[in-house]
Structures are given as C-alpha cells and as structure tokens.
Design an enzyme around this catalytic site. Sequence first.
Site, short mmCIF file in Angstrom:
data_model
loop_
_atom_site.label_atom_id
_atom_site.label_comp_id
_atom_site.label_asym_id
_atom_site.label_seq_id
_atom_site.Cartn_x
_atom_site.Cartn_y
_atom_site.Cartn_z
CG ASP A 36 6.25 35.43 3.48
OD1 ASP A 36 7.52 35.34 3.32
OD2 ASP A 36 5.55 35.22 2.37
CG PHE A 81 3.48 38.48 -3.45
CD1 PHE A 81 2.87 38.35 -4.59
CD2 PHE A 81 5.03 37.71 -3.40
CE1 PHE A 81 3.35 37.44 -5.58
CE2 PHE A 81 5.15 36.72 -4.17
CZ PHE A 81 4.37 36.59 -5.51
CE LYS A 116 11.43 36.24 -3.68
NZ LYS A 116 10.30 36.43 -3.21
#
Length: 405
Positions: free
Chosen positions: A223, A138, A252
């Site tokens: 990532d 993802f 985030k």
Amino acid sequence: MNSPIELEQRYCAQNYLPLPVVLTRGEGVFVWDDEGNKYLDMMSAYSAVSHGHANPRLVKVAQEQLARLNIVSRAYHTDNLGPFLQRACELTGMDMALPMNTGAEGVETALKAARKWAYEVKGVAPDAAEIIACTGNFHGRTIAIIAMSDEEQYRRGFGPFPPGFILAEYGNLQSLEEKITPNTAAFLVEPVQGEAGIVVPPAGYLKACEQLCRKHNVLLIADEIQTGLGRTGKLLACEHEGVKPDGLILGKALGGGILPVSLFLARREVMRVFTPGDHGSTFGGNPLAAAVGLEALNILVEDDLSACSASMGDYMLTKLRKLDSPMIKEIRGLGLFIGVEIDPALSTAREVCERLMQRGILSKETHDTVVRLAPPLTISRSEIDWALDQIDAVLAEMDRLRLAS
Ligand SMILES: *Cc1c(COP(=O)(O)O)cnc(C)c1O
C-alpha cells in the site's frame, strides 16, 4: 450570518476535528485563509498535494480535459485511459492496472484480487483465503478495511466485521512467518506506516518479507497510497530495498492535488482474475482522472520530485535532529515524510500544531503525539529553513511556559 466554521459545525458530520482556520486559496507550498493570512502547508493533504497547490501544468491539463470530455463510465473506451495506465505500469514495473478513485477503493480492489487469485491460482478452498495485514496499519475506512485495523477507535461501533484478516506485528519478520498458512493469499503492508505516526520499519524488513512471501507463494501487496510517488525519496518506497511487490496500490498524489485518482497495479497473473462484471466503479478511470493522473506522473519524472524529496527530506531531518528540546521524544522519517514525536508527559502534538498555525505553518497531529511534517515535494531549502525556525520557536516558547507554570 453564520461563519463557515459554524456552518460546518452545524451541517457537517463531526468526523474530523479541524484546526480553526478557513482556507480559501492555495498556490505551490502555500495556502491562504479567509482573512488573507498565508501559511506554509506542511501537511499537503496527507500527501495528496505532493505537486504543490494549483500546479500550473496540472491545472492546464485539467482545464483542457474539462472542456473536452469528463465522465463516460467504463462502458466505453476513452482516448487517454490506456496512455495513463501504460505510463503507470512502465514507471512501477507492473503489468496491468485497475483504476479506482479513492485509496480505500484501491485497497478493496487489492483485497478482492488477492482472494480471487488464492482460489483460482493458488488453489485455496472456497471462502478460506486469509490476508495478513500489520499491527498499526492504516488502509482506509471501509468495513472490510477496518476489519484489518487494530486501532480501537476506527472499529468501535462498526462491527460485525468480515472474517479472513490476520495481523502480524509490523517490522517483525518472525511474526509474519508465524501467521502464514497454506490459506494465506496475501501480505498487505505499508513500506512506511503513515497514520501510525510515520513509522519506518527496521532496515531489511521489507526485503525479507518479499523473500518469505515468495517462498510460501503469498502475494506481497504494497500500500503505497501515501509513501508512493516520491514521498519517501524514491518513486516507490519499495525501491529503497529493491523490493518488487506482486500488487501495488497508489492514490493520493496520483490525483495531482486536484481530484481523487487511485490504481491497483499488479502482475498479469494476479490481474487476470478479474473478468467483465466482477468489479467496477462508475467514476474509476474517467477521462479527467486519466488526464490529470498522467500529467501528475509526467511531472514527477520530469521535475524529479523523488530526488527533491530525498535531498530536502535529508536536510530537514538532519536539522530537526539538531533541535535541542526536551519536548521532542523522537524524530522519524524518510524523504519528506517526517514525524516529530512529542513527549506526552510534557505536551500534545495538537498544541504544537495550534502554535505552529499561529506562526504560519499548517500541520496536523497524528494520534496524540506525532506532528506530521510532509510538505509538497516542491518545497525549497529556504522555505524549510523558515519552517525550522518556527518549529524551534514554538518548542522553545512551550518549554518556557511549562517551566514557568
Ligand atoms: C490515505 C490512505 C489510504 C486511504 O485513502 P483514501 O483516499 O482516504 O481512501 C489507504 N492507505 C494508506 C497507506 C493511506 O495513507
């Protein structure tokens, strides 16, 4: 009058399926709904709220910056972008950074950097560059990013997709080796897969990937939008195996739970491919984001949130593994990044989350079977104990209902 939920159902695109609760306030590890009920936040906005809600230091820095200067675009220099990026580079061991806003933009930036590096440095023929991603990945929701996804629902109805993306099986070194060609620009990987259901790869996998990438002159791009900044018990999840990627994506928690802030960081040789006009973002690197991002990094280091995550995560994992419930199929995690897999033959993660909500815990299912437990890294032992009691009670009550029916 219509309720907030009715208004969202009527006016908001139905691209999420929220739990039926209307949140109005947050402080530390807790949030409150519009009826005054208090919840322990075990989701922390998919790890965006690692510092806790309304962290006083972050709120103060944000308020001071709000009153001073916020958006000017990168058409000008500002006094706090340099210090923010210096701190981010020094903490992560990277040479340079490119500021964006959301995680997906950070990933897109990494893809562009890898492709241009392949053409200008590695010498791949025009338009032939390949990027290898992993099964179950993802990386966000843009068209190029979902072109890398093997999740049918993320892709259905959104084609055609840009070419040049190849999948290797996550956790399988041989699969990566088979997919590497002279045209491979980069291998893009999550050190622990988050949306796939908190999937921790076999020990040594990431290190072996790093060695393989070096051998074939392939960029290793991590990532760490979700795994980074202390979530797994180290500042970067890559540090668990002493891996130093060529490119790194943060997001985030970098925004301190206040606003979207993302970075693509890389070695100088990679970042040098960008020249003025190649790439950009109106809001990327704005003074408010830089002020909050810098303070978010300072708090992480000064409060040693990585160590908190490591010790509280260990504690919680150990206790969870002692829970004796037939509903639990598997418990996975690293630091305060934990997934409880529910046996699909017995129930769904959604039902567990709904029952936890009634007992004052907010979590969210990932796919149909995994309950995510990823609280702010500031959570205390007694708060974890309380949460474990509620989880235990929910599993027991579901088991009783199942046996009675
Ligand atoms: C959340 C996430 C993204 C996307 O970030 P957005 O800010 O939602 O665009 C990318 N990669 C990983 C690993 C993520 O967890």
